[in-house]
Structure formats: C-alpha cells, structure tokens
Motif scaffolding. Structure first.
Motif, PDB file in Angstrom:
ATOM      1  N   VAL A  17      -9.533  81.722 -99.063  1.00  0.00           N
ATOM      2  CA  VAL A  17      -8.996  82.732 -99.984  1.00  0.00           C
ATOM      3  C   VAL A  17      -9.745  82.693-101.315  1.00  0.00           C
ATOM      4  N   SER A  18     -10.007  81.502-101.825  1.00  0.00           N
ATOM      5  CA  SER A  18     -10.723  81.416-103.104  1.00  0.00           C
ATOM      6  C   SER A  18     -12.152  81.940-102.970  1.00  0.00           C
ATOM      7  N   PHE A  19     -12.795  81.684-101.842  1.00  0.00           N
ATOM      8  CA  PHE A  19     -14.146  82.205-101.641  1.00  0.00           C
ATOM      9  C   PHE A  19     -14.138  83.727-101.562  1.00  0.00           C
ATOM     10  N   VAL A  20     -13.136  84.270-100.891  1.00  0.00           N
ATOM     11  CA  VAL A  20     -13.036  85.731-100.798  1.00  0.00           C
ATOM     12  C   VAL A  20     -12.792  86.327-102.182  1.00  0.00           C
ATOM     13  N   ILE A  21     -11.926  85.710-102.968  1.00  0.00           N
ATOM     14  CA  ILE A  21     -11.645  86.219-104.317  1.00  0.00           C
ATOM     15  C   ILE A  21     -12.897  86.144-105.187  1.00  0.00           C
ATOM     16  N   LEU A  22     -13.624  85.039-105.097  1.00  0.00           N
ATOM     17  CA  LEU A  22     -14.849  84.908-105.890  1.00  0.00           C
ATOM     18  C   LEU A  22     -15.939  85.865-105.416  1.00  0.00           C
ATOM     19  N   SER A  23     -15.902  86.232-104.136  1.00  0.00           N
ATOM     20  CA  SER A  23     -16.938  87.100-103.578  1.00  0.00           C
ATOM     21  C   SER A  23     -16.669  88.583-103.781  1.00  0.00           C
ATOM     22  N   LEU A  24     -15.474  88.932-104.202  1.00  0.00           N
ATOM     23  CA  LEU A  24     -15.161  90.346-104.392  1.00  0.00           C
ATOM     24  C   LEU A  24     -16.055  90.947-105.469  1.00  0.00           C
ATOM     25  N   PRO A  25     -16.486  92.188-105.272  1.00  0.00           N
ATOM     26  CA  PRO A  25     -17.331  92.836-106.286  1.00  0.00           C
ATOM     27  C   PRO A  25     -16.485  93.342-107.453  1.00  0.00           C
ATOM     28  N   LEU A  26     -16.138  92.436-108.337  1.00  0.00           N
ATOM     29  CA  LEU A  26     -15.298  92.767-109.483  1.00  0.00           C
ATOM     30  C   LEU A  26     -16.163  93.120-110.686  1.00  0.00           C
ATOM     31  N   PRO A  27     -15.601  93.879-111.629  1.00  0.00           N
ATOM     32  CA  PRO A  27     -16.343  94.137-112.865  1.00  0.00           C
ATOM     33  C   PRO A  27     -16.586  92.828-113.624  1.00  0.00           C
ATOM     34  N   LEU A  28     -17.581  92.861-114.474  1.00  0.00           N
ATOM     35  CA  LEU A  28     -17.989  91.650-115.187  1.00  0.00           C
ATOM     36  C   LEU A  28     -16.861  91.091-116.043  1.00  0.00           C
ATOM     37  N   VAL A  30     -13.590  91.321-115.610  1.00  0.00           N
ATOM     38  CA  VAL A  30     -12.548  90.715-114.774  1.00  0.00           C
ATOM     39  C   VAL A  30     -13.036  89.387-114.214  1.00  0.00           C
ATOM     40  N   ARG A  31     -14.270  89.377-113.731  1.00  0.00           N
ATOM     41  CA  ARG A  31     -14.834  88.140-113.174  1.00  0.00           C
ATOM     42  C   ARG A  31     -14.926  87.065-114.253  1.00  0.00           C
ATOM     43  N   ARG A  32     -15.337  87.458-115.464  1.00  0.00           N
ATOM     44  CA  ARG A  32     -15.422  86.505-116.568  1.00  0.00           C
ATOM     45  C   ARG A  32     -14.035  85.964-116.912  1.00  0.00           C
ATOM     46  N   ALA A  33     -13.035  86.839-116.884  1.00  0.00           N
ATOM     47  CA  ALA A  33     -11.669  86.398-117.181  1.00  0.00           C
ATOM     48  C   ALA A  33     -11.172  85.406-116.128  1.00  0.00           C
ATOM     49  N   ILE A  34     -11.469  85.680-114.869  1.00  0.00           N
ATOM     50  CA  ILE A  34     -11.048  84.767-113.799  1.00  0.00           C
ATOM     51  C   ILE A  34     -11.739  83.416-113.955  1.00  0.00           C
ATOM     52  N   LEU A  35     -13.035  83.441-114.184  1.00  0.00           N
ATOM     53  CA  LEU A  35     -13.769  82.178-114.316  1.00  0.00           C
ATOM     54  C   LEU A  35     -13.355  81.412-115.570  1.00  0.00           C
ATOM     55  N   ASN A  36     -13.089  82.122-116.662  1.00  0.00           N
ATOM     56  CA  ASN A  36     -12.620  81.442-117.872  1.00  0.00           C
ATOM     57  C   ASN A  36     -11.243  80.834-117.655  1.00  0.00           C
ATOM     58  N   ALA A  37     -10.390  81.540-116.922  1.00  0.00           N
ATOM     59  CA  ALA A  37      -9.060  80.996-116.637  1.00  0.00           C
ATOM     60  C   ALA A  37      -9.174  79.735-115.786  1.00  0.00           C
ATOM     61  N   ILE A  38     -10.086  79.751-114.835  1.00  0.00           N
ATOM     62  CA  ILE A  38     -10.269  78.569-113.987  1.00  0.00           C
ATOM     63  C   ILE A  38     -10.897  77.433-114.790  1.00  0.00           C
ATOM     64  N   SER A  39     -11.873  77.747-115.609  1.00  0.00           N
ATOM     65  CA  SER A  39     -12.599  76.706-116.337  1.00  0.00           C
ATOM     66  C   SER A  39     -11.779  76.078-117.458  1.00  0.00           C
ATOM     67  N   ASN A  40     -11.009  76.882-118.163  1.00  0.00           N
ATOM     68  CA  ASN A  40     -10.349  76.401-119.372  1.00  0.00           C
ATOM     69  C   ASN A  40      -8.896  75.995-119.181  1.00  0.00           C
ATOM     70  N   SER A  41      -8.354  76.192-118.017  1.00  0.00           N
ATOM     71  CA  SER A  41      -6.953  75.874-117.783  1.00  0.00           C
ATOM     72  C   SER A  41      -6.764  74.368-117.599  1.00  0.00           C
ATOM     73  N   PRO A  42      -5.782  73.772-118.297  1.00  0.00           N
ATOM     74  CA  PRO A  42      -5.536  72.339-118.075  1.00  0.00           C
ATOM     75  C   PRO A  42      -4.987  72.078-116.671  1.00  0.00           C
ATOM     76  N   PHE A  43      -4.254  73.036-116.130  1.00  0.00           N
ATOM     77  CA  PHE A  43      -3.749  72.906-114.765  1.00  0.00           C
ATOM     78  C   PHE A  43      -4.908  72.899-113.772  1.00  0.00           C
ATOM     79  N   ALA A  44      -5.905  73.735-114.029  1.00  0.00           N
ATOM     80  CA  ALA A  44      -7.066  73.793-113.139  1.00  0.00           C
ATOM     81  C   ALA A  44      -7.836  72.476-113.171  1.00  0.00           C
TER      82      ALA A  44
END
Length: 188
Positions: A17-28, A30-44
C-alpha cells in the motif's frame, strides 16, 4: 499460519500500500506534503525504528525458512527413494514443503519490498529536493534576466543621455556663436 508469519504478511500488505501511494502520479505540492509528513513526524520516527527491528526479525525468519525448505526437500527426496512410503506420507511431505516454501517466499517478498520502498522513498526525497533547487535556480535566473533587462535599459538610457548631452553641447556652441555674431552686429 503462525502469528509471526501473519505479522510478516500484514507488513507485506502495508509495504504494498505504501509503495502504491508513493507511486501515484500526484502533484508536486501533495507529494512534498506527504513526504514532509513522513519525514518530520515524531510518530513516523518511532515507526521507522520499529520497522528496522521488524526487518531484522523477518531476516531471521527468512534464514529459518531457507533452512526448513532445504530440510523438507531432503526429507521428501529420502521418502520418495524409500519404496515403503505411502501416498498419505507423500502428501504430508508435500504439504510441509508447501508451507516451508510459502514462508520462504513470504519473508523474501517482505524483505525485498521493504528494500524497494526504502530506496524509492529516498529517490523521491532526492527528486523533490532537486525540483526545489531547480525552482530556486529558475527564480534566480528570472531575477537575473530582469536585472539584465534593467541593465540593458540603463545602458540605452545612458547612450541617449550622452547623445542628448552632445546635442546640447553643439547647440550651446551654436548659440554662443550666434550670440557673438549678433553682439558684433549690434556693436557695429
């Protein structure tokens, strides 16, 4: 299926599921927001730490699965060679061989996909960083072209001013010459 192989299967599904979400052709954005949420989250961060430990456990399970597949295959080969082996014994060996191979492929797939997802995530981070850098450079280039246009305009204005100054000087000289001739005529 035992509980730890169920956990491996669930992890495999999460990785898919995570690979599919990362592989989706999202706008820059949205993709930046997802990656920032993953990178900067203490839970992550905690999840990444738990996943590293889980991957080590899956690696151990993979090694155990390889050992079991080899052992079951040898037992099956010995059972086939024995003439007194019944069909039910052969099917039991086949079932245990199937379970061992299933566990091997399950652990191997989970390990491989975790590696793929990790590399893909790092590649996406690098791509977004490169795109951000490219946008910053484009704004600098646009600013420098605007500055270059301003410099060109300033140079054209300077040349116009110099030509006007020359025209003014020539007119001033002509005026001075005309006033001298007019004064001479007045004096005469």
């Amino acid at each position: 299926m035992t509980i730890y192989y169920m956990i491996v299967f669930m992890l495999l599904m999460v990785e898919i599921v995570s690979f599919v979400i990362l592989s989706l052709p999202l706008p820059l954005k949205v993709r930046r927001a997802i990656l920032n949420a993953i990178s900067n989250s203490p839970f992550a961060g905690r999840v990444k730490h738990v996943l590293k430990i889980t991957i080590i456990c899956i690696l151990i399970l993979f090694a155990d699965s390889v050992r079991r597949v080899v052992r079951v295959t040898k037992e099956y080969d010995l059972a086939i060679a024995a003439p007194s082996t019944t069909e039910s014994a052969r099917s039991g060996y086949k079932a245990s061989q199937f379970y061992a191979q299933r566990n091997l492929y399950l652990c191997g797939s989970a390990l491989f996909l975790s590696l793929v997802v990790n590399r893909y995530y790092l590649a996406l981070e690098a791509m977004i960083a490169a795109q951000d850098k490219m946008q910053a450079l484009q704004t600098q280039v646009e600013a420098s072209t605007n500055n270059a246009k301003a410099v060109e305009e300033l140079e054209t204005l300077r040349t116009k001013l110099e030509t006007r100054d020359k025209e003014y000087e020539t007119l001033a000289e002509k005026y001075a010459a005309v006033t001298k001739t007019v004064e001479k005529k007045k004096d005469i």
